[in-house]
Design an enzyme around this catalytic site. Structure first.
Site, PDB file in Angstrom:
ATOM      1  N   ASP A  64      -7.769   9.673  -7.468  1.00  0.00           N
ATOM      2  CA  ASP A  64      -8.719   9.533  -6.380  1.00  0.00           C
ATOM      3  C   ASP A  64      -9.852   8.632  -6.848  1.00  0.00           C
ATOM      4  O   ASP A  64     -10.125   8.546  -8.051  1.00  0.00           O
ATOM      5  CB  ASP A  64      -9.272  10.904  -5.965  1.00  0.00           C
ATOM      6  CG  ASP A  64      -9.808  10.905  -4.536  1.00  0.00           C
ATOM      7  OD1 ASP A  64      -9.122  11.440  -3.654  1.00  0.00           O
ATOM      8  OD2 ASP A  64     -10.910  10.361  -4.317  1.00  0.00           O
ATOM      9  N   ASP A  92      -9.433   3.390  -8.040  1.00  0.00           N
ATOM     10  CA  ASP A  92      -9.855   2.716  -6.820  1.00  0.00           C
ATOM     11  C   ASP A  92      -8.744   1.734  -6.462  1.00  0.00           C
ATOM     12  O   ASP A  92      -8.488   0.778  -7.200  1.00  0.00           O
ATOM     13  CB  ASP A  92     -11.177   1.976  -7.082  1.00  0.00           C
ATOM     14  CG  ASP A  92     -11.682   1.211  -5.873  1.00  0.00           C
ATOM     15  OD1 ASP A  92     -10.917   1.039  -4.902  1.00  0.00           O
ATOM     16  OD2 ASP A  92     -12.849   0.770  -5.899  1.00  0.00           O
ATOM     17  N   VAL A  93      -8.077   1.968  -5.336  1.00  0.00           N
ATOM     18  CA  VAL A  93      -6.895   1.170  -5.008  1.00  0.00           C
ATOM     19  C   VAL A  93      -7.234  -0.270  -4.634  1.00  0.00           C
ATOM     20  O   VAL A  93      -6.331  -1.095  -4.460  1.00  0.00           O
ATOM     21  CB  VAL A  93      -6.066   1.820  -3.883  1.00  0.00           C
ATOM     22  CG1 VAL A  93      -5.556   3.193  -4.319  1.00  0.00           C
ATOM     23  CG2 VAL A  93      -6.867   1.902  -2.581  1.00  0.00           C
ATOM     24  N   TYR A 184      -8.548  -0.161  11.783  1.00  0.00           N
ATOM     25  CA  TYR A 184      -7.693   0.890  11.233  1.00  0.00           C
ATOM     26  C   TYR A 184      -6.270   0.785  11.800  1.00  0.00           C
ATOM     27  O   TYR A 184      -5.284   0.936  11.066  1.00  0.00           O
ATOM     28  CB  TYR A 184      -8.296   2.254  11.567  1.00  0.00           C
ATOM     29  CG  TYR A 184      -7.634   3.425  10.895  1.00  0.00           C
ATOM     30  CD1 TYR A 184      -7.672   3.581   9.516  1.00  0.00           C
ATOM     31  CD2 TYR A 184      -6.989   4.397  11.651  1.00  0.00           C
ATOM     32  CE1 TYR A 184      -7.076   4.673   8.905  1.00  0.00           C
ATOM     33  CE2 TYR A 184      -6.394   5.497  11.047  1.00  0.00           C
ATOM     34  CZ  TYR A 184      -6.440   5.633   9.678  1.00  0.00           C
ATOM     35  OH  TYR A 184      -5.849   6.716   9.076  1.00  0.00           O
ATOM     36  N   LYS A 188      -2.882   0.227   9.635  1.00  0.00           N
ATOM     37  CA  LYS A 188      -1.772   1.176   9.648  1.00  0.00           C
ATOM     38  C   LYS A 188      -0.485   0.554  10.190  1.00  0.00           C
ATOM     39  O   LYS A 188       0.612   0.877   9.723  1.00  0.00           O
ATOM     40  CB  LYS A 188      -2.151   2.423  10.450  1.00  0.00           C
ATOM     41  CG  LYS A 188      -3.189   3.300   9.769  1.00  0.00           C
ATOM     42  CD  LYS A 188      -2.712   3.810   8.412  1.00  0.00           C
ATOM     43  CE  LYS A 188      -3.641   4.867   7.836  1.00  0.00           C
ATOM     44  NZ  LYS A 188      -3.177   5.390   6.522  1.00  0.00           N
TER      45      LYS A 188
END
Length: 276
Positions: A64, A92-93, A184, A188
Site C-alpha cells: 500500500d 506507490d504504483v 475515473y 477503469k
C-alpha cells in the site's frame, strides 16, 4: 367497436434492502500460492482480498502507499495467520522503481509470484468542464497506468514460471456513464481494455489475466470521497437494495485467482446487482 384497454398491472412493491449473506469460510482454494496485492491496507476490497486469500491457504505479500496503515494491517494479519505467511512492503504504483522493488521482494520472500491482484485506484468527483489536467492525470496515473505497471511487473516474473494469474480491479463505471466521473470512468475502461489485450499476450506463456468490475462496495475511503446523497442514489439502483460488502468482491477475485476459473482469460466479471 371500441377496443377494451388492457388491465392496469398492479404497482410494483418497493424493494426492501436485504442483509449481507453469512461470511463464506475458506476451502483451501489457494493453498500455498504466493499472492501479491496492491492497496491492501485497511477495510476496502484490497484488505478483504488479502484476508480471503489467507483464509484460502495462500501466502500473501500486501502492499500500500500508506505506510502506517499498511504496517497496522500487516501486524494484524501476521498475528492471525502467522509471520511465515504474511509479508509487506510499501509501494506507490506511480513509481516504477517501487513497483519493481515490490515484486523483487515478493520473489525473494516466497520464491515466486503465483497471483497478482492489482487493486490500487483513485477516484473523485469533478465535472469535466471544471476539471484541470492535474486531476485528470492523477486519476489516470494511479488507476490505469499504475495497473499497467503492476501487470507488466507480474508478467515479467510469471513468464519464466510458465504460469500465474493476474486479477485487475475495474469498475462498472467503465461501462456505465455517471456525471462527474469522466476521469475515473476513462481509467477503469482502460483497465478493462488492458486486461483483454494483456490476456492474449500472456496466454502464450500460460498466464491468465482477468478483471472484476464491482458496482458499489462500501468501505471507509468511499464514504470520504462520495456524498451521502450519491451513495443513497447508487444503493437504490442495486437489485438487493444494499451495497456489496468488500469480502463479496474478494470472493470473486479468489475465484478468478484459483483453479475453478482455469479456462477464463481476458474476461471482465461484473460484481453487481445493479439494474438499469
Amino acid at each position: 367497436m371500441t377496443p377494451i384497454p388492457p388491465p392496469t398491472p398492479p404497482p410494483t412493491p418497493p424493494r426492501t434492502p436485504s442483509t449481507a449473506p453469512s461470511y463464506v469460510p475458506g476451502h483451501g482454494l489457494l493453498t500455498d500460492r504466493a499472492v501479491v496485492i496492491t492497496a491492501a491496507a485497511g477495510a476496502g476490497i484490497g484488505g478483504a482480498t488479502a484476508r480471503r486469500c489467507l483464509e484460502e491457504g495462500a501466502r500473501v505479500f500486501v502492499s500500500d502507499a500508506h505506510e502506517r496503515r499498511l504496517a497496522r494491517s500487516h501486524e494484524e494479519l501476521a498475528k492471525e495467520f502467522g509471520d511465515d505467511r504474511v509479508a509487506a512492503r510499501p509501494c506507490d504504483v506511480t513509481d516504477e522503481t517501487q513497483v519493481q522493488a515490490l515484486y523483487a521482494s515478493a520473489v525473494e520472500r516466497f520464491g515466486r509470484v503465483d497471483v497478482a491482484v492489482n487493486n490500487a485506484g483513485l477516484g473523485g468527483t469533478a465535472n469535466l468542464v471544471d476539471m484541470d489536467d492535474e486531476q485528470w492525470t492523477r486519476v489516470l496515473d494511479i488507476t490505469l497506468t499504475g495497473t499497467m505497471r503492476c501487470t507488466r511487473a507480474a508478467l515479467r516474473h510469471m513468464r519464466g514460471q510458465g504460469s500465474g494469474v493476474i486479477v485487475n480491479n475495474a469498475s462498472v463505471i467503465g461501462w456505465r456513464a455517471q456525471k462527474g466521473q469522466s476521469h475515473y470512468a476513462a481509467a477503469k475502461a482502460g483497465v478493462m481494455a488492458l486486461t483483454r489485450c494483456a490476456a492474449l499476450e500472456a496466454a502464450e506463456f500460460g498466464v491468465r489475466v482477468n478483471a472484476v468490475s464491482p458496482s458499489l462496495a462500501m468501505h471507509p475511503h468511499l464514504v470520504k470521497v462520495t456524498s451521502q446523497e450519491l451513495l443513497d442514489e447508487l444503493t437504490a439502483r442495486e437489485a438487493f437494495g444494499r451495497y456489496a460488502e468488500p469480502w463479496e468482491v474478494a470472493n470473486v477475485i479468489v475465484f478468478l485467482a484459483g483453479d475453478y476459473s482455469s479456462y477464463m482469460t481476458g474476461e471482465v466479471v461484473s460484481v453487481s446487482s445493479q439494474h438499469p
